[in-house]
Design an enzyme around this catalytic site. Structure first.
Site, PDB file in Angstrom:
ATOM      1  CE1 TYR B 103      -6.297   0.680   2.351  1.00  0.00           C
ATOM      2  CE2 TYR B 103      -8.492   0.189   3.160  1.00  0.00           C
ATOM      3  CZ  TYR B 103      -7.115   0.128   3.305  1.00  0.00           C
ATOM      4  OH  TYR B 103      -6.577  -0.480   4.403  1.00  0.00           O
ATOM      5  CD  GLU B 189      16.512 -13.362   3.888  1.00  0.00           C
ATOM      6  OE1 GLU B 189      17.505 -14.121   3.839  1.00  0.00           O
ATOM      7  OE2 GLU B 189      15.474 -13.658   4.493  1.00  0.00           O
ATOM      8  CG  ASP B 241      18.733 -15.182   7.123  1.00  0.00           C
ATOM      9  OD1 ASP B 241      17.636 -14.783   7.576  1.00  0.00           O
ATOM     10  OD2 ASP B 241      19.826 -14.609   7.328  1.00  0.00           O
TER      11      ASP B 241
END
Lengths: 444, 364
Positions: B103, B189, B241
């Protein structure tokens, strides 16, 4: 034959008379050399003329010149006005030519048209050393002279007889531009306060003689004028007049030359070509976004001993050599589009580097930086001065590098690499995810 | 390259920044275009048939940035802007996040990844880690379980409430007095699985530490995990997963990421064992067919690309077999799909069985 006050110039004049009225008078001045053939005025007393093949009702006579001195410069002087019946009502016509003899006839029935006039003015660009001509046309029914001293002998030619053709071409184009197309007798002081406003470069490309034919020489001269306040030039400065010469005579630009010009990578010289047009007596190149204070002129001269066809590659090479010569001589001119873009980063780069220097609390480091910049203590001279100095150094490096040939410019992007890592995988999500929710969903 | 156990002081880095600046000015003063050499690092290649050097933590060539190419000059511009900011952070002993830096010049940087790359370039140039530059990330990882530590004087007593999640400290250097009675470390995860275990009071029944990076782990999470492993010497299991993304996250923990390849040596955890879910678990645990989702074209492409990584052939061939099996089956499923049997199936059955299985295999 008349003699002028300057004994080194012999003037021959003859007139064209129609029905007993003088229609035109032509004076041919021959410069006499100091030594060797043609150094004695008496030699020119042998000049003969004959009337064979020409109707005598129109002519005072014909002039036959027998000379071994710079014959090539004399003969081409006549060719621009040939064939002439379509162009103007003034005509030169070559009757015959041999190695040492030139026979020509003149016929004037009215003043020279503008196109023939321009051709003659262009002829001066070649700065042919041994020919000067004064053309005067007088019409019986007009008071005074209709056209007088259309062009004058170049008495101030600084070049000597041994100057090369390309040097003559440079000098000639310079004069042509300074005198606004040789219309003026002297440099236009309104446009050119200083001769430094005009920058000249040249390039010569040659092909060797081979079984296919004799070698070809292509000379290119480029003139760039800086004209901030020019009252004389029209608004069409974004166009360049390309004058083409073939065997020491002006000629219309051949297709090969136009093709060569349009095929050059002008962006590597900071120029963008909009198009090229073949005009009657020159080619016109139009540029995109040429700086308003710049004007570009160009002359291309192709010549060989025997008849030849223009060589597109050689013409392109000669033009590129002239452009590279210009870049090498004049800093900051003809910067490639790439270099201009890189230079646009210079202020920001300089600002960051200056920021590191000036925000440091190490005075010894600042002194070393000041020394490398050739400045006094940075804190004493101010940030802007430091930034400007760094910016200038960066721009200098970029401009210097832009002038180098392409093959040297490229830097090896990778060193000591066994193989480039092949990464066929899509860009993975950044491991530094700043958010709080799960990244992936299987909603598809 | 310094790691988490040795500290590069700000003085060293400031000296290097000054040397770098002087070298640029020296080149400019001599009329030369400055050359900036940036080493290239990688954690894997696709030449799995040959003996590659990807695991040696050595650079794999250089990039040379010059003023001759516009793309290079833009990168140099960004690098110098970030370097100026880092220079000020180090001099003033302040910290800023990467987002803070973005920024400061959003129009020039245009994207966070531009800043990230510049920070990486500076780390390579100065031969340090990101945290040495006083550039920090917002911590994204969570931890719970049987451990206690202090961070900047604040006590994190997870032992007293082992099922309460705590944010992983951003600055690992500030972690002191680390104490644990855990038997293993479990990485999950997703936060949803982490919360499932917390709700099931998993850590009350299992003496362990549970960590999640909430997707791809950030540097803070990976450094904290590395600290736990080095300090506590505990086995580490990873539960992801059964899909390409899960496998990639597993590989990131185990081998590191390409983006941070220059620091992979100090970020990866070679001890990690893949607990699940495997493609075969869908049959072994009777997962209904409706929970098996087809692999998309993107999934297949990503899987095929990952199978080309050299470390899958050289170091973890079993992982490669499982990945190939996923591709052959053409299906994927989430860990939560196992909850079809019961809500607490994951914490009461699946994970304990898997850990017991892995432990048994190790003993064999």
């Amino acid at each position: 034959m008349t003699r002028t006050q300057d004994i080194s110039i012999e003037t021959v004049s003859f007139r064209s008379v129609i029905n007993g009225s003088v229609v035109a008078t032509l004076k041919i001045a021959f410069e006499v050399s100091d030594t060797g053939t043609g150094s004695c005025l008496e030699e020119f007393q042998d000049l003969k003329y004959n009337r064979e093949g020409i109707g005598t009702e129109k002519w005072d006579g014909l002039l036959s010149i027998k000379t071994t001195v710079a014959l090539k410069y004399v003969f081409p002087f006549l060719t621009p006005l040939m064939p002439c019946t379509q162009r103007s009502n003034a005509s030169f016509e070559r009757i015959s030519l041999s190695a040492d003899c030139l026979l020509f006839s003149l016929l004037f029935s009215s003043p020279l048209t503008e196109s023939a006039h321009l051709l003659v003015l262009q002829m001066l660009i070649l700065m042919i050393p041994c020919v000067a001509a004064e053309l005067v046309i007088k019409q019986e029914d007009s008071p005074g002279l209709l056209c007088e001293n259309i062009f004058l002998p170049n008495e101030c030619n600084p070049l000597n007889f041994s100057s090369s053709n390309v040097e003559r071409l440079k000098s000639g184009l310079e004069e042509y531009v300074l005198k606004h197309g040789n219309i003026l007798n002297n440099k236009c002081d309104s446009c050119f306060c200083s001769r430094k406003q005009l920058k000249i470069s040249s390039g010569v490309a040659c092909s060797m003689e081979s079984q296919r034919g004799p070698g070809l020489i292509v000379e290119t001269v480029i003139a760039i004028s800086e004209l901030a306040e020019s009252p004389c030039f029209r608004s069409c400065r974004n166009k360049t007049e390309v004058l083409h010469f073939k065997d020491f005579s002006p000629c219309s630009i051949p297709v090969a030359s136009l093709s060569a010009l349009t095929s050059i990578d002008w962006r590597s010289y900071g120029l963008t070509l909009r198009g090229g047009v073949d005009q009657v007596d020159h080619a016109l190149i139009e540029w995109e976004s040429l700086p308003p204070d710049l004007r570009i002129d160009m002359a291309i001269h192709c010549y060989r001993k025997c008849k030849h066809q223009p060589d597109r590659h050689l013409i392109k090479k000669a033009v590129k050599l002239a452009l590279d010569d210009f870049k090498g001589k004049y800093t900051g001119f003809l910067l490639s589009a790439h270099a201009v873009k890189v230079c646009s980063y210079a202020p920001d780069l300089a600002s960051s580097i200056a920021g590191i220097i000036l925000s440091s609390n190490d005075s010894e480091f600042q002194s070393k930086c000041a020394s490398l910049l050739g400045l006094m203590q940075p804190q004493e001279i101010g940030r802007q001065t430091v930034e400007d100095r760094i910016k200038g150094m960066i721009i200098t490096v970029i401009e210097t590098n832009d002038r180098k040939p392409e093959k040297i410019k490229e830097a090896a992007p990778l060193l000591f690499e066994d193989d480039h890592p092949q990464d066929p995988e899509p860009t993975p999500y950044s491991e530094d995810y700043e958010g709080g929710d799960d990244v992936f969903s299987f909603s598809e | 390259m310094e790691g988490i156990h040795s500290r590069i002081c700000s003085t060293d880095l400031l000296r290097k920044i000054k040397e770098f600046t002087l070298s640029i000015l020296d080149d400019l003063s001599e009329g030369r275009s400055p050359l900036i050499f940036i080493q290239r690092f990688r954690i894997y290649c696709t030449n799995f048939d040959s003996n590659c050097s990807c695991s040696c933590n050595k650079p794999n060539g250089h990039e040379i940035l010059t003023f001759q190419k516009e793309s290079h000059v833009h990168r140099i511009d960004v690098l110098l802007r970030v370097l100026l900011i880092v220079h000020q952070l180090l001099q003033e002993n302040k910290h800023a996040s990467k987002r803070d830096i973005y920024y400061m010049h959003p129009l020039v940087f245009s994207d966070q990844t531009v800043v990230d790359r510049a920070i990486n370039d500076i780390c390579i140039l100065l031969q340090c880690s990101r945290h040495n530059l006083n550039v920090v990330s917002v911590g994204n990882g969570l931890v719970m379980g049987w451990l206690r530590f202090f961070e900047a004087g604040r006590k994190f007593d997870c032992i007293n409430s082992p099922n309460t999640a705590h944010t992983i400290p951003v600055l690992v250097e500030d972690v002191k007095d680390l104490v644990s009675v855990a038997h293993y470390i479990l990485i999950v995860e997703k936060e949803s699985v982490f919360q499932r275990l917390a709700n099931d009071k998993f850590c009350s029944k299992n003496r362990c530490i549970v960590i999640t990076g909430r997707g791809y782990p950030d540097v803070s999470t990976r450094r904290f995990l590395r600290l736990l492993v080095d300090k506590l010497c505990l086995p580490v299991y990873c539960l992801v997963d059964c899909d390409p993304y899960g496998f990639d996250i597993l590989a990131t923990y185990r081998f590191g990421s390409m983006q941070m390849a220059y620091d992979a040596k100090f970020l990866r955890v070679p001890q990690i064992q893949w607990l699940g879910a495997f493609p075969s678990d869908s049959e072994n645990y009777n997962l209904p067919q409706r929970f098996l989702l087809p692999l998309t074209m993107e999934d297949k492409r990503r899987t095929e690309a990952m199978l080309q990584r050299c470390y899958l052939h050289q170091e973890v061939p079993r992982w490669r077999s499982e990945l190939e099996s996923m591709l052959q089956r053409g299906t994927k499923f989430e860990i939560e799909a196992l909850s079809v049997h019961s809500l607490s199936f994951l914490s009461e059955v699946y994970i304990p069985w898997k850990i017991q299985e892995v432990t048994s295999m190790c003993h064999i």
